[in-house]
Motif scaffolding. Structure first.
Motif, PDB file in Angstrom:
ATOM      1  N   TYR A  55       0.853  -1.185   0.000  1.00  0.00           N
ATOM      2  CA  TYR A  55       0.000   0.000   0.000  1.00  0.00           C
ATOM      3  C   TYR A  55       0.890   1.237   0.000  1.00  0.00           C
ATOM      4  O   TYR A  55       1.724   1.409   0.892  1.00  0.00           O
ATOM      5  CB  TYR A  55      -0.903   0.009   1.232  1.00  0.00           C
ATOM      6  CG  TYR A  55      -1.849  -1.159   1.266  1.00  0.00           C
ATOM      7  CD1 TYR A  55      -3.026  -1.149   0.514  1.00  0.00           C
ATOM      8  CD2 TYR A  55      -1.555  -2.290   2.019  1.00  0.00           C
ATOM      9  CE1 TYR A  55      -3.883  -2.229   0.524  1.00  0.00           C
ATOM     10  CE2 TYR A  55      -2.416  -3.375   2.034  1.00  0.00           C
ATOM     11  CZ  TYR A  55      -3.575  -3.345   1.291  1.00  0.00           C
ATOM     12  OH  TYR A  55      -4.428  -4.417   1.300  1.00  0.00           O
ATOM     13  N   GLU A  56       0.705   2.047  -1.003  1.00  0.00           N
ATOM     14  CA  GLU A  56       1.498   3.276  -1.142  1.00  0.00           C
ATOM     15  C   GLU A  56       0.567   4.468  -0.966  1.00  0.00           C
ATOM     16  O   GLU A  56      -0.508   4.531  -1.580  1.00  0.00           O
ATOM     17  CB  GLU A  56       2.155   3.321  -2.515  1.00  0.00           C
ATOM     18  CG  GLU A  56       3.038   4.518  -2.735  1.00  0.00           C
ATOM     19  CD  GLU A  56       3.735   4.459  -4.088  1.00  0.00           C
ATOM     20  OE1 GLU A  56       4.847   3.914  -4.165  1.00  0.00           O
ATOM     21  OE2 GLU A  56       3.131   4.928  -5.076  1.00  0.00           O
ATOM     22  N   ARG A  57       0.976   5.409  -0.109  1.00  0.00           N
ATOM     23  CA  ARG A  57       0.185   6.619   0.102  1.00  0.00           C
ATOM     24  C   ARG A  57       1.094   7.830  -0.042  1.00  0.00           C
ATOM     25  O   ARG A  57       2.222   7.845   0.485  1.00  0.00           O
ATOM     26  CB  ARG A  57      -0.481   6.608   1.475  1.00  0.00           C
ATOM     27  CG  ARG A  57      -1.491   5.483   1.624  1.00  0.00           C
ATOM     28  CD  ARG A  57      -2.155   5.448   2.991  1.00  0.00           C
ATOM     29  NE  ARG A  57      -3.106   6.530   3.171  1.00  0.00           N
ATOM     30  CZ  ARG A  57      -3.938   6.609   4.199  1.00  0.00           C
ATOM     31  NH1 ARG A  57      -3.934   5.676   5.137  1.00  0.00           N
ATOM     32  NH2 ARG A  57      -4.785   7.626   4.308  1.00  0.00           N
ATOM     33  N   ASN A  58       0.599   8.825  -0.757  1.00  0.00           N
ATOM     34  CA  ASN A  58       1.282  10.110  -0.897  1.00  0.00           C
ATOM     35  C   ASN A  58       0.430  11.168  -0.203  1.00  0.00           C
ATOM     36  O   ASN A  58      -0.707  11.422  -0.605  1.00  0.00           O
ATOM     37  CB  ASN A  58       1.470  10.461  -2.382  1.00  0.00           C
ATOM     38  CG  ASN A  58       2.584   9.658  -3.013  1.00  0.00           C
ATOM     39  OD1 ASN A  58       3.757   9.890  -2.756  1.00  0.00           O
ATOM     40  ND2 ASN A  58       2.213   8.683  -3.851  1.00  0.00           N
ATOM     41  N   TYR A  59       0.983  11.755   0.834  1.00  0.00           N
ATOM     42  CA  TYR A  59       0.263  12.721   1.648  1.00  0.00           C
ATOM     43  C   TYR A  59       0.617  14.151   1.257  1.00  0.00           C
ATOM     44  O   TYR A  59       1.729  14.424   0.806  1.00  0.00           O
ATOM     45  CB  TYR A  59       0.593  12.526   3.125  1.00  0.00           C
ATOM     46  CG  TYR A  59       0.219  11.173   3.678  1.00  0.00           C
ATOM     47  CD1 TYR A  59      -1.070  10.922   4.137  1.00  0.00           C
ATOM     48  CD2 TYR A  59       1.159  10.147   3.759  1.00  0.00           C
ATOM     49  CE1 TYR A  59      -1.413   9.691   4.663  1.00  0.00           C
ATOM     50  CE2 TYR A  59       0.822   8.906   4.285  1.00  0.00           C
ATOM     51  CZ  TYR A  59      -0.465   8.682   4.734  1.00  0.00           C
ATOM     52  OH  TYR A  59      -0.799   7.459   5.249  1.00  0.00           O
TER      53      TYR A  59
END
Length: 307
Positions: free
Chosen positions: A141-145
């Motif tokens: 799971y990749e998240r860019n905040y």
């Protein structure tokens, strides 16, 4: 469904009935408790803690919620005209709740069901190549905040301190990097298929169907891709080795989930308990006022957290 067997409040009934209810959960994955007359959030909390005393916080959220009282939260605060796809709660993390408890204070005029799907049966519907790929390769799971879309890292991790957050991420084994403009990218590898620790039954257990860009409307996906690039999408799901998950696999997965989805209608005062490791939940769109709250209990941890 279990109808109230007598006039006792739900918390009193659950004190003695929880072992029996747990055996029901092992078989069915979810049980609706109706007719106990649970009038408000406080009564709901008393009922939940009579069976599972240690309630969990909503850590590293992927959707907005509001805490109402003592770790009882609103259900996901999305507009009424939107559906919420099926998912296992917090399956994008290396720890997650074993049980979800839902209480209906106000049933919607139309729609508004908490949709359910048995992810053990979903796993059985999938082709061998899809099952084997997710079981052996896991899910990243990749998240860019702080891209201007989705939740900020300050909101998700409840801190403004980058150094403190970095220490926490290292401790949890989450890969991360700081980018320009206070942006943060995280990557975490978790199971794609889970074997239930008590029953030994395997189930589909991931949120690839939500995190993968194919979950977005095509025009939104294209606009975000043009603005942010493939690596800058607010969310993404890949195989655990970082390689892309083909769109056609996600099409097959969503079709299997749709085939197993049920929509039990709410009545005011209902309580629904869900084994999060077997059953996924979502929400129908609805009209009129609707009040559904959730509490989470019992913590489970990924086998990957040991590596």
């Amino acid at each position: 469904m279990i109808d109230a067997p007598d006039r006792r409040p739900l918390d009193e009934w659950l004190t003695g009935a929880w072992p029996e209810l747990l055996s029901h959960l092992d078989r069915t994955g979810a049980v609706l408790l109706r007719g106990f007359g649970v009038p408000d959030v406080d009564a709901f909390r008393r009922a939940v803690t009579s069976a599972t005393p240690d309630l969990l916080d909503y850590e590293e959220p992927s959707t907005p919620r509001t805490e109402l009282s003592g770790r009882v939260f609103t259900s996901t605060e999305y507009p009424a005209d939107q559906q919420i796809p099926l998912h296992n709660e917090m399956s994008y993390r290396r720890s997650w709740p074993q049980y979800l408890w839902f209480w209906c204070g106000v049933a919607a005029e139309t729609g508004g069901a908490t949709t359910l799907a048995d992810y053990r049966r979903v796993l059985d519907r999938l082709s061998d190549p899809v099952r084997e790929a997710f079981a052996s390769r896991n899910v990243m799971y990749e998240r860019n905040y702080n891209t201007g879309f989705d939740l900020t890292w300050q909101h998700v991790f409840r801190t403004e301190d980058r150094a403190e957050l970095a220490d926490r991420l290292r401790e949890q084994g989450i890969e991360f990097e700081w980018l320009d403009d206070d942006r943060l990218r995280t990557r975490e590898v978790v199971e794609g298929v889970l074997t239930h620790p008590r029953t030994g039954v395997a189930s589909w257990f991931n949120q690839a169907n939500l995190f993968h860009p194919s979950a977005l409307p095509p025009d939104v996906r294209a606009a975000l891709h043009d603005a942010l690039g493939e690596d800058g999408m607010p969310r993404n799901a890949r195989f655990g080795d970082g390689t892309p998950i083909p769109d056609d696999m996600l099409d097959e997965i969503r079709a299997a989930i749709d085939a197993e989805t049920v929509r039990p209608p709410w009545c005011a005062g209902d309580v629904l308990v869900v084994d999060n490791q077997s059953i996924a939940h979502g929400r129908e769109s609805f009209t009129g006022p609707r009040q559904v709250c959730v509490a989470m209990s019992g913590i489970a941890r990924s086998r990957l957290a040991e590596h």
